[in-house]
Motif scaffolding. Sequence first.
Motif, PDB file in Angstrom:
ATOM      1  N   ALA A  20      19.867  12.692  -3.479  1.00 37.18           N
ATOM      2  CA  ALA A  20      20.481  11.768  -4.433  1.00 37.18           C
ATOM      3  C   ALA A  20      19.328  10.981  -5.044  1.00 37.18           C
ATOM      4  N   ASN A  21      18.791  11.496  -6.147  1.00 35.80           N
ATOM      5  CA  ASN A  21      17.579  10.915  -6.717  1.00 35.80           C
ATOM      6  C   ASN A  21      17.720  10.569  -8.192  1.00 35.80           C
ATOM      7  N   THR A  22      18.960  10.469  -8.663  1.00 33.12           N
ATOM      8  CA  THR A  22      19.220   9.974 -10.007  1.00 33.12           C
ATOM      9  C   THR A  22      20.155   8.773  -9.856  1.00 33.12           C
ATOM     10  N   PRO A  23      20.222   7.917 -10.871  1.00 36.86           N
ATOM     11  CA  PRO A  23      21.118   6.751 -10.749  1.00 36.86           C
ATOM     12  C   PRO A  23      22.558   7.145 -10.410  1.00 36.86           C
ATOM     13  N   GLN A  40      23.692  18.807   8.118  1.00 33.61           N
ATOM     14  CA  GLN A  40      23.654  18.261   6.768  1.00 33.61           C
ATOM     15  C   GLN A  40      23.188  16.820   6.780  1.00 33.61           C
ATOM     16  N   GLY A  41      22.622  16.392   5.680  1.00 38.58           N
ATOM     17  CA  GLY A  41      22.234  15.008   5.484  1.00 38.58           C
ATOM     18  C   GLY A  41      22.100  14.735   4.003  1.00 38.58           C
ATOM     19  N   MET A  42      21.963  13.462   3.644  1.00 42.80           N
ATOM     20  CA  MET A  42      21.721  13.091   2.256  1.00 42.80           C
ATOM     21  C   MET A  42      20.517  12.169   2.214  1.00 42.80           C
ATOM     22  N   LEU A  43      19.549  12.509   1.362  1.00 43.73           N
ATOM     23  CA  LEU A  43      18.375  11.680   1.145  1.00 43.73           C
ATOM     24  C   LEU A  43      18.575  10.920  -0.156  1.00 43.73           C
ATOM     25  N   ILE A  44      18.550   9.605  -0.075  1.00 40.39           N
ATOM     26  CA  ILE A  44      18.714   8.746  -1.247  1.00 40.39           C
ATOM     27  C   ILE A  44      17.353   8.145  -1.566  1.00 40.39           C
ATOM     28  N   SER A  45      16.883   8.371  -2.801  1.00 35.68           N
ATOM     29  CA  SER A  45      15.555   7.911  -3.183  1.00 35.68           C
ATOM     30  C   SER A  45      15.535   7.556  -4.666  1.00 35.68           C
ATOM     31  N   PRO A  46      14.975   6.400  -5.039  1.00 35.76           N
ATOM     32  CA  PRO A  46      14.477   5.340  -4.169  1.00 35.76           C
ATOM     33  C   PRO A  46      15.637   4.533  -3.592  1.00 35.76           C
ATOM     34  N   CYS A  47      15.418   3.993  -2.396  1.00 33.95           N
ATOM     35  CA  CYS A  47      16.473   3.246  -1.720  1.00 33.95           C
ATOM     36  C   CYS A  47      15.901   2.515  -0.507  1.00 33.95           C
ATOM     37  N   ASN A  48      16.351   1.273  -0.286  1.00 36.28           N
ATOM     38  CA  ASN A  48      15.965   0.549   0.928  1.00 36.28           C
ATOM     39  C   ASN A  48      17.149  -0.152   1.584  1.00 36.28           C
ATOM     40  N   SER A  49      18.354   0.086   1.041  1.00 40.22           N
ATOM     41  CA  SER A  49      19.546  -0.489   1.654  1.00 40.22           C
ATOM     42  C   SER A  49      20.747   0.398   1.305  1.00 40.22           C
ATOM     43  N   SER A  66       7.156   5.663   1.974  1.00 39.17           N
ATOM     44  CA  SER A  66       6.721   6.646   0.980  1.00 39.17           C
ATOM     45  C   SER A  66       5.973   7.824   1.597  1.00 39.17           C
ATOM     46  N   LYS A  67       5.555   7.697   2.852  1.00 39.48           N
ATOM     47  CA  LYS A  67       4.867   8.790   3.547  1.00 39.48           C
ATOM     48  C   LYS A  67       5.794   9.495   4.541  1.00 39.48           C
ATOM     49  N   ASN A  68       7.090   9.264   4.397  1.00 39.70           N
ATOM     50  CA  ASN A  68       8.140   9.875   5.235  1.00 39.70           C
ATOM     51  C   ASN A  68       8.083   9.456   6.695  1.00 39.70           C
ATOM     52  N   LYS A  69       7.500   8.298   6.967  1.00 43.06           N
ATOM     53  CA  LYS A  69       7.487   7.757   8.329  1.00 43.06           C
ATOM     54  C   LYS A  69       8.784   6.989   8.553  1.00 43.06           C
ATOM     55  N   VAL A  70       9.407   7.214   9.712  1.00 47.98           N
ATOM     56  CA  VAL A  70      10.649   6.532  10.063  1.00 47.98           C
ATOM     57  C   VAL A  70      10.333   5.077  10.409  1.00 47.98           C
ATOM     58  N   LEU A  71      10.874   4.160   9.596  1.00 53.25           N
ATOM     59  CA  LEU A  71      10.655   2.729   9.824  1.00 53.25           C
ATOM     60  C   LEU A  71      11.730   2.116  10.704  1.00 53.25           C
ATOM     61  N   LYS A  72      12.956   2.614  10.551  1.00 53.52           N
ATOM     62  CA  LYS A  72      14.097   2.013  11.256  1.00 53.52           C
ATOM     63  C   LYS A  72      15.229   3.027  11.285  1.00 53.52           C
ATOM     64  N   ILE A  73      16.031   2.969  12.330  1.00 53.56           N
ATOM     65  CA  ILE A  73      17.238   3.787  12.427  1.00 53.56           C
ATOM     66  C   ILE A  73      18.405   2.859  12.745  1.00 53.56           C
ATOM     67  N   THR A  74      19.423   2.929  11.921  1.00 52.29           N
ATOM     68  CA  THR A  74      20.664   2.213  12.183  1.00 52.29           C
ATOM     69  C   THR A  74      21.682   3.264  12.606  1.00 52.29           C
ATOM     70  N   SER A  75      22.059   3.242  13.864  1.00 53.00           N
ATOM     71  CA  SER A  75      22.967   4.252  14.405  1.00 53.00           C
ATOM     72  C   SER A  75      24.412   3.811  14.268  1.00 53.00           C
ATOM     73  N   CYS A  85      16.340  -2.229   5.097  1.00 56.62           N
ATOM     74  CA  CYS A  85      15.056  -2.171   5.790  1.00 56.62           C
ATOM     75  C   CYS A  85      13.940  -2.498   4.808  1.00 56.62           C
ATOM     76  N   ARG A  86      13.226  -3.559   5.097  1.00 57.78           N
ATOM     77  CA  ARG A  86      12.075  -3.937   4.274  1.00 57.78           C
ATOM     78  C   ARG A  86      11.000  -2.855   4.383  1.00 57.78           C
ATOM     79  N   GLY A  87      10.451  -2.457   3.244  1.00 58.98           N
ATOM     80  CA  GLY A  87       9.385  -1.463   3.217  1.00 58.98           C
ATOM     81  C   GLY A  87       9.867  -0.036   3.046  1.00 58.98           C
ATOM     82  N   ALA A  88      11.166   0.185   3.193  1.00 56.56           N
ATOM     83  CA  ALA A  88      11.703   1.540   3.025  1.00 56.56           C
ATOM     84  C   ALA A  88      11.712   1.905   1.544  1.00 56.56           C
TER      85      ALA A  88
END
Length: 114
Positions: A20-23, A40-49, A66-75, A85-88
Amino acid sequence: MKKTQLSTPKGSRIEHIYLANTPWLRLRGLLGRKQLTTEQGMLISPCNSVHTMGMRYPLDIVYLNSKNKVLKITSNLAPWRSSACRGATQVLELSAGNSENKNIKQGDTIVWQD
């Protein structure tokens, strides 16, 4: 939406990642779609919330920089909730419990494959 796949440092894979990379695609997200499977999964970019307003099922939310490092997981983010997540710079949405099933941990770097 383009389909791709990802793998984790521990060798787990998720075969179908919807981008999901368009408005419009970011706005729609998973609303009105069937519940994600474990492959399955959905990648939303850009996105931080994210929010789960109007959703009928919980999600695992994986925040990436931006380097695909996992900053936080909300289960198990329940319907009608929000998370940030700040910085996502991007968010990976998975079915509830799938971040644990796929052994995704904070600090991991996700590898994308077309």
